[in-house]
Design a protein around this motif. Structure first.
Motif, PDB file in Angstrom:
ATOM      1  N   TRP A   8     -15.088  80.467 -26.478  1.00  0.00           N
ATOM      2  CA  TRP A   8     -15.018  80.856 -27.993  1.00  0.00           C
ATOM      3  C   TRP A   8     -13.865  80.201 -28.444  1.00  0.00           C
ATOM      4  N   GLN A   9     -12.781  80.014 -27.890  1.00  0.00           N
ATOM      5  CA  GLN A   9     -11.342  79.404 -28.221  1.00  0.00           C
ATOM      6  C   GLN A   9     -11.939  77.798 -28.215  1.00  0.00           C
ATOM      7  N   ARG A  65     -13.848  76.967 -31.188  1.00  0.00           N
ATOM      8  CA  ARG A  65     -12.961  77.041 -32.204  1.00  0.00           C
ATOM      9  C   ARG A  65     -12.026  75.983 -32.381  1.00  0.00           C
ATOM     10  N   ALA A  66     -11.602  75.285 -31.336  1.00  0.00           N
ATOM     11  CA  ALA A  66     -10.821  74.086 -31.378  1.00  0.00           C
ATOM     12  C   ALA A  66     -11.808  72.934 -31.903  1.00  0.00           C
ATOM     13  N   LYS A  87     -12.023  73.202 -35.655  1.00  0.00           N
ATOM     14  CA  LYS A  87     -10.994  72.523 -36.339  1.00  0.00           C
ATOM     15  C   LYS A  87     -10.841  71.200 -35.955  1.00  0.00           C
ATOM     16  N   GLY A 115      -9.513  83.545 -37.799  1.00  0.00           N
ATOM     17  CA  GLY A 115     -10.390  84.197 -36.416  1.00  0.00           C
ATOM     18  C   GLY A 115     -11.001  85.401 -36.632  1.00  0.00           C
ATOM     19  N   GLN A 152      -5.538  72.644 -33.720  1.00  0.00           N
ATOM     20  CA  GLN A 152      -6.863  73.085 -32.602  1.00  0.00           C
ATOM     21  C   GLN A 152      -6.082  73.056 -31.317  1.00  0.00           C
ATOM     22  N   ARG A 208      -3.696  74.716 -30.413  1.00  0.00           N
ATOM     23  CA  ARG A 208      -3.427  76.221 -29.909  1.00  0.00           C
ATOM     24  C   ARG A 208      -4.533  76.904 -29.474  1.00  0.00           C
ATOM     25  N   HIS A 209      -5.767  76.507 -30.021  1.00  0.00           N
ATOM     26  CA  HIS A 209      -6.941  76.973 -29.781  1.00  0.00           C
ATOM     27  C   HIS A 209      -7.469  76.685 -28.033  1.00  0.00           C
ATOM     28  N   TYR A 213      -4.959  78.562 -25.887  1.00  0.00           N
ATOM     29  CA  TYR A 213      -5.843  79.794 -25.462  1.00  0.00           C
ATOM     30  C   TYR A 213      -7.008  79.731 -24.610  1.00  0.00           C
ATOM     31  N   ALA A 214      -7.761  78.509 -24.744  1.00  0.00           N
ATOM     32  CA  ALA A 214      -9.102  78.465 -23.975  1.00  0.00           C
ATOM     33  C   ALA A 214      -8.655  78.477 -22.371  1.00  0.00           C
TER      34      ALA A 214
END
Length: 243
Positions: free
Chosen positions: A27-28, A31-32, A35, A148, A209, A211-212, A215-216
């Motif tokens: 999911w991260q 999201r990246a 972005k 988010g 992006q 940051r995502h 996180y991933a």
């Protein structure tokens, strides 16, 4: 329950938790990618000529986000919104939005006037100065910051003072109903040269992006760790039972 059943049960739980972490990592990554695509669109549209918002066709706002824009009209009194939890240089504050009437139409756009620091007491309103008065504004069309996962109740506008509300995300229909105005589905990042603003250190939408991706990586690392530990405990427990 037998020892074998317990071992298999614990291993199954570990695999399920690991799978959940992998799903969160994916999911991260998605999201990246979103972005990154948004940033590319935003930057490419900056090469287009500035738009007159009074002549804007609002049926497809997504196609013009990123373009420079201008209009005459005026700020609407009592329509200031503070978007909460916005950081700058390690400090927490707000992005300040005020509704602006587009030319002689009934349409309005939320002008992002910049960032202001929050006070130590979150119940107190920072000094926003007088109501903004400008017969013309210019800037860049932008989506509001994404949040988010949308928590229930995040769209509720909390009264902070006379004509000032605090929100956790910019929800155009909710604010249109609150102000009883027709608000288009994009915001205007106010040019640095314009008055009635605050700190305008604009970050293009989608610029976070990395940051995502970080996180991933964390979710995938946790998934691997849980999987390895679960298998290791299963194998060790099985060996002990055979000795």
């Amino acid at each position: 329950m037998s020892a074998d059943s317990k071992r298999i049960g614990l291993l199954t739980v570990g695999i399920l938790v690991s799978g959940l972490f992998v799903a969160l990592g994916n999911w991260q990554l998605a999201r990246a990618n979103e972005k990154s695509a948004a940033l590319e669109r935003f930057n490419s549209r900056n090469q287009s000529p500035a738009m007159n918002l009074g002549k804007l066709n609002i049926t497809d706002m997504a196609s013009v986000v990123g373009r420079s824009a201008f209009t005459k009209g005026g700020y609407r009194a009592g329509t200031t919104v503070l978007l909460d939890n916005q950081s700058l240089g390690g400090r927490i504050g707000y992005l300040v939005y005020t509704a602006y009437r587009i030319a002689k139409t009934d349409l309005h756009i939320l002008v992002n006037r910049g960032w202001i620091a929050a006070l130590p007491d979150p119940r107190r309103l920072p000094d926003l100065g007088p109501e903004p008065i400008d017969s013309a504004v210019s800037g860049r069309l932008s989506d509001p910051p994404s949040v988010g996962i949308r928590l229930r109740g995040a769209e509720i506008a909390e009264p902070m003072g006379d004509g000032v509300w605090r929100v956790q995300r910019i929800d155009f229909p909710v604010l249109a109903k609150l102000f009883e105005l027709e608000i288009i589905g994009a915001t205007l990042l106010l040019d640095n040269a314009m008055r009635n603003g605050f700190i305008r250190n604009w970050t293009p939408p989608g610029a976070d992006q990395a940051r995502h991706l970080a996180y991933a990586f964390q979710w995938f690392a946790m998934a691997l760790a849980v999987f390895v530990i679960s298998v290791g405990l299963f194998v060790r427990s099985k060996r002990r039972s055979q000795t």
